[in-house]
Design an enzyme around this catalytic site. Sequence first.
Site, mmCIF file in Angstrom:
data_model
loop_
_atom_site.group_PDB
_atom_site.id
_atom_site.type_symbol
_atom_site.label_atom_id
_atom_site.label_comp_id
_atom_site.label_asym_id
_atom_site.label_seq_id
_atom_site.Cartn_x
_atom_site.Cartn_y
_atom_site.Cartn_z
ATOM 1 N N GLU A 37 -28.904 -57.396 2.094
ATOM 2 C CA GLU A 37 -27.598 -57.981 1.780
ATOM 3 C C GLU A 37 -27.850 -59.421 1.352
ATOM 4 O O GLU A 37 -28.043 -60.329 2.152
ATOM 5 C CB GLU A 37 -26.666 -57.835 2.988
ATOM 6 C CG GLU A 37 -26.352 -56.344 3.225
ATOM 7 C CD GLU A 37 -25.513 -56.062 4.473
ATOM 8 O OE1 GLU A 37 -24.924 -57.006 5.039
ATOM 9 O OE2 GLU A 37 -25.463 -54.870 4.881
ATOM 10 N N ASN A 76 -27.647 -55.021 13.738
ATOM 11 C CA ASN A 76 -26.250 -55.362 14.011
ATOM 12 C C ASN A 76 -25.564 -54.379 14.958
ATOM 13 O O ASN A 76 -24.353 -54.426 15.129
ATOM 14 C CB ASN A 76 -25.467 -55.443 12.690
ATOM 15 C CG ASN A 76 -24.336 -56.464 12.759
ATOM 16 O OD1 ASN A 76 -24.423 -57.443 13.491
ATOM 17 N ND2 ASN A 76 -23.275 -56.242 12.006
ATOM 18 N N ARG A 77 -26.369 -53.498 15.554
ATOM 19 C CA ARG A 77 -25.841 -52.612 16.602
ATOM 20 C C ARG A 77 -26.699 -52.764 17.862
ATOM 21 O O ARG A 77 -26.498 -52.056 18.842
ATOM 22 C CB ARG A 77 -25.889 -51.134 16.158
ATOM 23 C CG ARG A 77 -25.173 -50.818 14.854
ATOM 24 C CD ARG A 77 -23.679 -50.889 14.992
ATOM 25 N NE ARG A 77 -22.964 -50.486 13.792
ATOM 26 C CZ ARG A 77 -22.732 -51.262 12.735
ATOM 27 N NH1 ARG A 77 -23.182 -52.507 12.722
ATOM 28 N NH2 ARG A 77 -22.054 -50.797 11.697
ATOM 29 N N TYR A 92 -18.780 -52.554 18.072
ATOM 30 C CA TYR A 92 -20.222 -52.451 18.298
ATOM 31 C C TYR A 92 -20.831 -53.818 18.616
ATOM 32 O O TYR A 92 -20.206 -54.849 18.413
ATOM 33 C CB TYR A 92 -20.929 -51.793 17.117
ATOM 34 C CG TYR A 92 -20.479 -52.286 15.759
ATOM 35 C CD1 TYR A 92 -19.500 -51.597 15.038
ATOM 36 C CD2 TYR A 92 -21.035 -53.417 15.179
ATOM 37 C CE1 TYR A 92 -19.089 -52.033 13.799
ATOM 38 C CE2 TYR A 92 -20.629 -53.863 13.942
ATOM 39 C CZ TYR A 92 -19.656 -53.165 13.257
ATOM 40 O OH TYR A 92 -19.247 -53.591 12.021
ATOM 41 N N THR A 109 -24.901 -58.831 16.088
ATOM 42 C CA THR A 109 -25.837 -59.954 16.208
ATOM 43 C C THR A 109 -25.077 -61.212 16.643
ATOM 44 O O THR A 109 -25.499 -61.950 17.520
ATOM 45 C CB THR A 109 -26.512 -60.190 14.850
ATOM 46 O OG1 THR A 109 -26.955 -58.943 14.333
ATOM 47 C CG2 THR A 109 -27.698 -61.123 14.951
ATOM 48 N N ARG A 110 -23.910 -61.411 16.020
ATOM 49 C CA ARG A 110 -23.141 -62.637 16.276
ATOM 50 C C ARG A 110 -22.476 -62.641 17.657
ATOM 51 O O ARG A 110 -22.050 -63.696 18.136
ATOM 52 C CB ARG A 110 -22.064 -62.797 15.201
ATOM 53 C CG ARG A 110 -21.116 -61.599 15.107
ATOM 54 C CD ARG A 110 -20.224 -61.745 13.893
ATOM 55 N NE ARG A 110 -19.318 -60.614 13.697
ATOM 56 C CZ ARG A 110 -19.608 -59.562 12.939
ATOM 57 N NH1 ARG A 110 -20.771 -59.466 12.323
ATOM 58 N NH2 ARG A 110 -18.716 -58.575 12.795
ATOM 59 N N GLU A 166 -17.927 -60.818 5.455
ATOM 60 C CA GLU A 166 -18.298 -59.628 4.703
ATOM 61 C C GLU A 166 -17.736 -59.766 3.298
ATOM 62 O O GLU A 166 -16.516 -59.869 3.121
ATOM 63 C CB GLU A 166 -17.688 -58.396 5.392
ATOM 64 C CG GLU A 166 -18.107 -57.065 4.847
ATOM 65 C CD GLU A 166 -19.407 -56.555 5.475
ATOM 66 O OE1 GLU A 166 -20.310 -56.237 4.708
ATOM 67 O OE2 GLU A 166 -19.486 -56.475 6.710
#
Lengths: 315, 297
Positions: free
Chosen positions: A26, A72-73, A166, A169-170, A180
């Site tokens: 990304e 990210n999960r 979920y 990371t943040r 996004e």
Amino acid sequence: MSSRTNISCLQEAKRVAIFGGTHGNEMSGITLVNMWIQNSAEIERNGLVIKPFISNPRAVEKCTRYIDTDLNRAFTPENLSAPDVEGLPYEVQRAKEMNRMFGPKGSSDAYDAIFDLHNTTSNMGSTLILESSTDLFNLQMVHYIKKAMAPHTCSVLLNEHPQLKYSTTRSVAKHPIGLEVGPQPQGVLRSNVFESMRTILKHALDFIELFNSGVEFPPCTVDVFRVQERMDYPRDTNGNITAMVHPHLQDCDWEPLNRGDPMFLTFDGRTVLYEGANTVYPTFINEAAYYEKQQAFMTTCREILAANAIRKACK
Amino acid sequence: MALVFLPALARMAVCGGTHGNELSGVYVVQEMERQRKDLLDHYIDQNNFLNQAVNMFFSAVNCPITDSSPYEVWRAQELNNLLGLKGSTDATDIICDLHNTTSNMGLTLIHYTSSDWVTLHICKYLQTKITKVPVRVLVLDVPISDAYSLESVSKHGFSLEIGPQPHGVVRADIYIIMKEAVDLTIDWIHKFNSGTVFEGGDVETFKFIKSVDYPRDPETRTLTAAIHPQLQDKDFCLLKRGDPLFLSFSGETVNYKEEETLHPFFINEAAYYEKGIAFHLGKKMMLTIPTVQVQKD
């Protein structure tokens, strides 16, 4: 006199991080963060410590979403408390490391705010993602950003759903914000998408600087889209998809989807209609990374959240 | 107009998934395989010439995309055995290789040669029949990407490239166009094999001239600019001296400095960042193709 009791006094936000490359393909966030690691002038603000950071360097190196598992999960309590043993998936190791650097998650030592930069193949435009409907700091920030970006639209997605939420990371920070921006193919850098993300961040940092300087932000409301349901593709008994997002739904993120509207088109030309009772607002329509997560799109409902006035707490 | 007799096309291969994340081809081939039984039964009933001669082979390959993986070497040999052998009389007559691109190229038909009348006639046919998107013909005298050499295994071959579509995504509108293009290609082959005369004429093509890379940091080789918003999505436009090419992260515009007016394509293709390609440049070229008819034995 009574108006003063409706002002929430919140702690100063001194330490802020900007994550790029949580997903290694990304490109907007990766490019911005690398740029700011080289030269941070653009992101410097008075009284703020701002750390640009590449979350998943191995995935960035390979221009892939993840190496072993989706970072990210990965910030679950189980992962974060897992013992340091050999053979842990790369992203679990990384999550533990980042929790040490920017957390610990849930503690008073955690970073105040983390912006996590993402792109999507969906036509979501500029979207801010929140995980709580009661985080006043974030609500006020998002309100500020939307006003500053106008007439460019900034949608706000709220994922507070008990099953669909979920461990991002943040989420290590006290105030986590997801950025996004799409549509952008994985592995591609589009100039307009890059500049939109850059501008959103500029306004976000301006807000934090103003807040820290003592500015009071009056009560406000924020229009949000609240996550309802995940809709998967029709699949056969082997789990392979048997239809695509219908051309009438493709690229229509945030637009109403009503009962009887086309939803999927099978490979042999048959239309599958949406049969839900209520109007929903779909998003993340046809995101590349979600085929494997059994998601063709997410449904949301519109909601207006109210936020008290906020001001930095006096010492 | 000269009339050229050419041998019938008995064996055709439609290949999807040469790049495993270019999904339209994977699903088109899958759907054709599903419909294949019906198609061949129909032709058996009709006692069509085609049934005696055509053996359609569909290859759906879902494979990972590491360039240096030995899997691709093994697979190339396997495909050569299946579809070739390259240069032999047993080789497949025509391969149609299905691809997607993140570039806004509409439907682009890619050839390695400018003298294959069969595939150029197919292009001309598609150009008249498909109106939903622009249909363009690209001629590469030098192989740019290893993937396209799949078609070199057969006597005739071309790639069908459709975009824009992100890799890993299947868009219904793109799928429909690709399916239509493949159906029309098969349609042309049926008509040709049955004796239809296809009138020659001029075909407008774009000939590959050269590639242009992104501006990069001399030490780290990382990008310092992105495709300019005014060039983004403008594949096959006219690029003139002074037109914007790139917008640097510090806000400067890099302009096209050459005298020759050319046409950019494959603008901002995801897979080309690692190959040092921001876009290709091509020159318009008119090719004249003869009238063709199938050679009767």
